[in-house]
Design an enzyme around this catalytic site. Structure first.
Site, PDB file in Angstrom:
ATOM      1  N   TYR A 217      12.144 -77.556  43.839  1.00  0.00           N
ATOM      2  CA  TYR A 217      12.409 -78.816  43.928  1.00  0.00           C
ATOM      3  C   TYR A 217      11.437 -79.725  44.117  1.00  0.00           C
ATOM      4  O   TYR A 217      11.049 -81.111  43.375  1.00  0.00           O
ATOM      5  CB  TYR A 217      13.096 -78.960  45.382  1.00  0.00           C
ATOM      6  CG  TYR A 217      13.407 -80.572  45.819  1.00  0.00           C
ATOM      7  CD1 TYR A 217      14.437 -81.172  45.186  1.00  0.00           C
ATOM      8  CD2 TYR A 217      12.469 -81.096  46.836  1.00  0.00           C
ATOM      9  CE1 TYR A 217      14.697 -82.461  45.610  1.00  0.00           C
ATOM     10  CE2 TYR A 217      12.933 -82.133  47.274  1.00  0.00           C
ATOM     11  CZ  TYR A 217      13.856 -83.075  46.825  1.00  0.00           C
ATOM     12  OH  TYR A 217      14.369 -84.261  47.038  1.00  0.00           O
TER      13      TYR A 217
ATOM     14  N   LYS B 179      16.574 -85.518  40.166  1.00  0.00           N
ATOM     15  CA  LYS B 179      17.958 -85.047  40.503  1.00  0.00           C
ATOM     16  C   LYS B 179      18.936 -85.233  39.589  1.00  0.00           C
ATOM     17  O   LYS B 179      19.973 -84.381  39.628  1.00  0.00           O
ATOM     18  CB  LYS B 179      18.169 -86.049  41.864  1.00  0.00           C
ATOM     19  CG  LYS B 179      17.245 -85.821  42.957  1.00  0.00           C
ATOM     20  CD  LYS B 179      17.466 -86.697  44.266  1.00  0.00           C
ATOM     21  CE  LYS B 179      16.568 -86.660  45.322  1.00  0.00           C
ATOM     22  NZ  LYS B 179      16.702 -87.459  46.465  1.00  0.00           N
TER      23      LYS B 179
ATOM     24  N   SER C 120      12.853 -88.623  42.674  1.00  0.00           N
ATOM     25  CA  SER C 120      14.393 -88.400  42.666  1.00  0.00           C
ATOM     26  C   SER C 120      15.084 -88.706  41.257  1.00  0.00           C
ATOM     27  O   SER C 120      16.324 -88.286  41.183  1.00  0.00           O
ATOM     28  CB  SER C 120      15.040 -89.265  43.808  1.00  0.00           C
ATOM     29  OG  SER C 120      14.484 -88.852  45.027  1.00  0.00           O
TER      30      SER C 120
ATOM     31  N   TYR D 219      20.226 -95.076  46.189  1.00  0.00           N
ATOM     32  CA  TYR D 219      20.188 -94.561  47.881  1.00  0.00           C
ATOM     33  C   TYR D 219      21.193 -95.331  48.577  1.00  0.00           C
ATOM     34  O   TYR D 219      22.241 -95.655  47.941  1.00  0.00           O
ATOM     35  CB  TYR D 219      18.727 -94.885  48.359  1.00  0.00           C
ATOM     36  CG  TYR D 219      17.506 -94.039  47.469  1.00  0.00           C
ATOM     37  CD1 TYR D 219      17.798 -92.542  47.405  1.00  0.00           C
ATOM     38  CD2 TYR D 219      16.400 -94.838  47.227  1.00  0.00           C
ATOM     39  CE1 TYR D 219      16.568 -91.864  46.819  1.00  0.00           C
ATOM     40  CE2 TYR D 219      15.436 -93.800  46.499  1.00  0.00           C
ATOM     41  CZ  TYR D 219      15.707 -92.636  46.165  1.00  0.00           C
ATOM     42  OH  TYR D 219      14.718 -92.067  45.698  1.00  0.00           O
TER      43      TYR D 219
ATOM     44  N   VAL E  67      10.846 -92.521  44.298  1.00  0.00           N
ATOM     45  CA  VAL E  67       9.928 -93.111  45.232  1.00  0.00           C
ATOM     46  C   VAL E  67       8.378 -93.244  44.695  1.00  0.00           C
ATOM     47  O   VAL E  67       7.455 -93.955  45.251  1.00  0.00           O
ATOM     48  CB  VAL E  67       9.564 -92.280  46.595  1.00  0.00           C
ATOM     49  CG1 VAL E  67      11.032 -92.388  47.498  1.00  0.00           C
ATOM     50  CG2 VAL E  67       9.196 -91.001  46.350  1.00  0.00           C
TER      51      VAL E  67
END
Length: 312
Positions: A196, A71, A68, A248, A266
């Site tokens: 992705y 992102k 992540s 998060y 993660v």
């Protein structure tokens, strides 16, 4: 900061070993099977200061995939490709308070677009906005951008992690098809997910992540060359999302306890920065129940307390 940086360099090994114990309270991610092989007790950090000074400690040489953290990078690239209006027509600017792979608010809150680019649904939409003739072309552009920001051509795709994620991504496929049905996702689902999954599987080290953090800390400018790699406005957008959504549904707690922009993944990585000063890369594969590196978060909290890093 250089004086403090020397003190930081001296204290860093002890702080890493102090925080390593917190790894026993977490668990390595297993929902992507390939990530389950990571060493649970590993903890490493690299810090890069705008003056050129670097500090390292612990297991900072362990390679890991961005997951992540990517992102933030794809958000910057999509903004550079499409501009703010096109991006934020498709994704919002608000934290959710939900877990990173939740689809709850896509159905409950109209118009059914993702709340922000740093949750899975938002990042899938952002991946669809990256320019390129094919999914592979788009993924290669993301990789080249990572290499530019990292100042190194060695980051590459970890094909084993990519295949593992592609084969088991039932929730992300559900999110993507829901977004397609909502007419938020304009591109075809499978090519978008290919981009992705590929971006998440880019393999780096703490040194690469710290260098990316340094570019963001310096408003998009490479301090060693003076080159503007990313427009200042887009970097500020990315850093704002990192503060409000980057950890998060623990982002508010992290802002209070640490107080700097950060984005976790993660695989146990954390990208963080002290604005105007330095970039930080951390690896600590054992995760807490929010999906953040248990030992890594404790390490950043101690560093922020001892060196007064909080923006607030």
């Amino acid at each position: 900061m250089p004086t403090d940086f020397n003190e930081l360099t001296q204290r860093l090994p002890h702080l890493v070993e102090t925080c390593r114990a917190y790894a026993t309270q977490g668990r390595v991610a297993t929902y992507i099977p390939e990530l389950a092989h990571a060493p649970q007790l590993a903890l490493g950090i690299t810090l890069r200061h705008k003056s050129g000074l670097t500090a390292t400690a612990g297991d900072c040489g362990i390679p890991f995939t961005l997951q992540s953290i990517s992102k933030v990078i794809t958000l910057l690239l999509a903004l550079m490709d499409r501009g703010e209006q096109a991006v934020f027509e498709k994704v919002g600017m608000e934290p959710t308070g939900d877990v990173f792979n939740s689809m709850l608010k896509l159905e409950l809150v109209q118009p059914g677009k993702p709340f922000n680019p740093l949750i899975n649904a938002g990042a899938i939409v952002v991946s669809s906005l990256i320019d390129g003739d094919t999914a592979e072309h788009k993924a290669e552009r993301v990789l080249r951008f990572v290499r530019d920001l990292a100042g190194d051509d060695s980051p590459s795709f970890n094909e084993s992690v990519f295949r593992s994620e592609e084969a088991t991504a039932y929730r992300n496929r559900s999110l993507a098809y829901f977004l397609k049905d909502n007419k938020v996702l304009d591109q075809d689902v499978e090519p978008t997910l290919h981009v992705y999954f590929k971006q998440c599987a880019i393999e780096v080290t703490c040194a690469h992540v710290a260098r990316i953090g340094l570019i963001l800390a310096n408003d998009g400018v490479d301090p060693s060359t003076g080159r503007q790699l990313v427009p200042k406005r887009y970097v500020r957008i990315a850093k704002s999302f990192m503060v409000t959504c980057g950890m998060y549904n623990a982002s508010g707690e992290f802002a209070i306890q640490v107080g700097i922009p950060a984005k976790s993944g993660v695989a146990g990585g954390i990208l963080a920065l002290v604005p105007g000063e330095l970039g930080i890369g951390i690896i600590g594969p054992a995760l807490n129940d929010k999906g953040n590196s248990t030992a890594g978060v404790h390490l950043l909290r101690l560093l922020s307390e001892q060196f007064d890093w909080s923006m607030f």
